[in-house]
Design an enzyme around this catalytic site. Structure first.
Site, short mmCIF file in Angstrom:
data_model
loop_
_atom_site.label_atom_id
_atom_site.label_comp_id
_atom_site.label_asym_id
_atom_site.label_seq_id
_atom_site.Cartn_x
_atom_site.Cartn_y
_atom_site.Cartn_z
N GLU A 123 0.80 -1.19 -0.09
CA GLU A 123 0.07 0.14 0.07
C GLU A 123 0.65 1.17 0.07
O GLU A 123 0.44 2.37 0.12
CB GLU A 123 -0.89 0.09 1.09
N HIS A 147 -2.87 2.09 8.53
CA HIS A 147 -4.02 1.38 7.99
C HIS A 147 -4.04 -0.08 8.61
O HIS A 147 -3.26 -0.70 8.81
CB HIS A 147 -3.43 1.10 6.39
N HIS A 149 -7.07 -3.35 9.80
CA HIS A 149 -8.18 -3.96 9.54
C HIS A 149 -9.01 -4.15 10.92
O HIS A 149 -9.30 -5.26 11.44
CB HIS A 149 -7.96 -5.39 9.10
N GLU A 177 -17.82 11.49 22.16
CA GLU A 177 -16.78 12.34 21.81
C GLU A 177 -16.46 12.19 20.41
O GLU A 177 -15.34 13.02 20.10
CB GLU A 177 -15.52 11.83 22.73
N HIS A 218 -12.90 -3.74 3.82
CA HIS A 218 -11.37 -4.11 4.00
C HIS A 218 -10.77 -3.21 5.14
O HIS A 218 -10.12 -4.10 5.96
CB HIS A 218 -10.55 -3.36 2.71
P1 13P Z 1 1.24 -5.42 2.93
O1 13P Z 1 1.50 -6.49 3.70
O2 13P Z 1 1.43 -5.37 1.73
O3 13P Z 1 1.22 -4.30 3.95
O4 13P Z 1 -0.33 -5.60 2.96
C1 13P Z 1 -1.42 -5.80 3.83
C2 13P Z 1 -2.62 -4.97 3.40
O5 13P Z 1 -3.50 -4.81 4.64
C3 13P Z 1 -3.33 -4.78 2.45
O6 13P Z 1 -4.16 -3.78 2.50
ZN ZN Z 2 -5.29 -3.90 4.16
#
Ligand code: 13P
Ligand code: ZN
Length: 279
Positions: A123, A147, A149, A177, A218
């Site tokens: 990413e 980023h 999940h 909040e 995602h």
């Molecule tokens: P990477 O292992 O390449 O960072 O990818 C993980 C991910 O969450 C892709 O969206």
């Molecule tokens: Zn991801």
């Protein structure tokens, strides 16, 4: 390779310690199954200069795929592609690295870490474009892009309409909040193939307006001036999403919520400007 070299300065750098701690914090939250998620930090000129004599033989220049001219010459600490957040604390040398951006702002090379063939996160185009946009939007203050999940955020993208308005309101109304933490709301990107330039462009357009962007089915992208603020933003959004999901699953009609009038009152007393488009 840098294995036999000294790296005390790099490992003692507060920015490096904070980076490793944030990876571990995210892992402990359950947001980083397998290699899920990625983190990047734009180093200050002073930090990069302090570490320079511990950098290794640089790797090959690799095209970013998208020019990020405002980041020319910058250095970033990044997580590696396919690397597990779970392992960052015990093995930083293989799981994270420092990359340099060239003078044209269109290629990167590894100057430290990601030993034995590691590469920066897939990413990276999204991270760099977001850094570029947020750097400009914050007058240079933004340094962190993260980023994760986040489970409940992802779950909500199956049941709420995929609009900035619907998500911003649902999150604001699920924890008092929230309007103080992200008064501009959150952006939402429809489902896209991860890791490419298309998702990078879509996310960075949203980052012009928002500190946080949700990727349908995602995860979550957040930005911030430091690790505490960026992690705190992700944590706040995910907690609110969890409450929202619990309410939806409670099997009872919603009897009361935080009204628009309440939201305006919070904004007034806390001195923040709420995005009126969503009221
Ligand atoms: P990477 O292992 O390449 O960072 O990818 C993980 C991910 O969450 C892709 O969206
Ligand atoms: Zn991801």
């Amino acid at each position: 390779m840098c294995r036999d070299r000294k790296m005390d300065k790099i490992m003692q750098l507060p920015a490096m310690k904070g980076f490793i701690r944030m990876c571990d914090d995210g892992w402990l939250q359950g947001w980083h199954e397998r290699n899920g998620g990625n983190l990047s930090y734009r180093m200050t000129r002073e930090e990069a200069a302090l570490c320079a004599d511990e950098f290794c033989e640089p790797g090959e220049w690799t095209a970013i795929g998208l020019p990020v001219r405002s980041l020319a010459g910058e250095y970033f600490i990044v997580t590696g592609s396919g690397k597990y957040f779970r392992n960052v604390k015990s093995d930083p040398l293989h799981t994270i690295g420092i990359v340099e951006i060239n003078g044209q702002g269109d290629a990167w090379r590894i100057v430290w870490g990601l030993e034995e063939g590691g590469r920066p996160t897939s990413e990276l185009p999204t991270h760099l474009m977001n850094h570029s946009v947020r750097k400009e939007a914050t007058g240079g203050a933004n340094r962190v892009i993260y980023h994760c999940h986040a489970t409940n955020v992802i779950a909500l993208t199956y049941v709420l309409p995929l609009t900035d308005r619907d998500f911003s309101r649902a999150l604001w109304q699920s924890a008092t909040e929230c309007p103080v933490v992200f008064p501009e709301g959150v952006g939402v990107c429809p489902w896209m193939v991860p890791g490419g330039t298309q998702i990078a462009e879509a996310t960075s357009r949203q980052m012009e307006k928002y500190q946080a962007v949700i990727w349908a089915q995602h995860g979550l992208f957040v930005s911030g001036p430091d690790y505490d603020t960026a992690f705190g933003l992700a944590h706040t959004i995910e907690k609110s999403a969890e409450i929202c999901r619990l309410v939806m699953a409670a099997g009872q009609p919603v009897r009361q919520t935080i009204t628009d009038e309440n939201l305006r009152a919070i904004a007034r007393d806390f001195g923040v400007e709420l995005n009126e488009e969503f009221l």
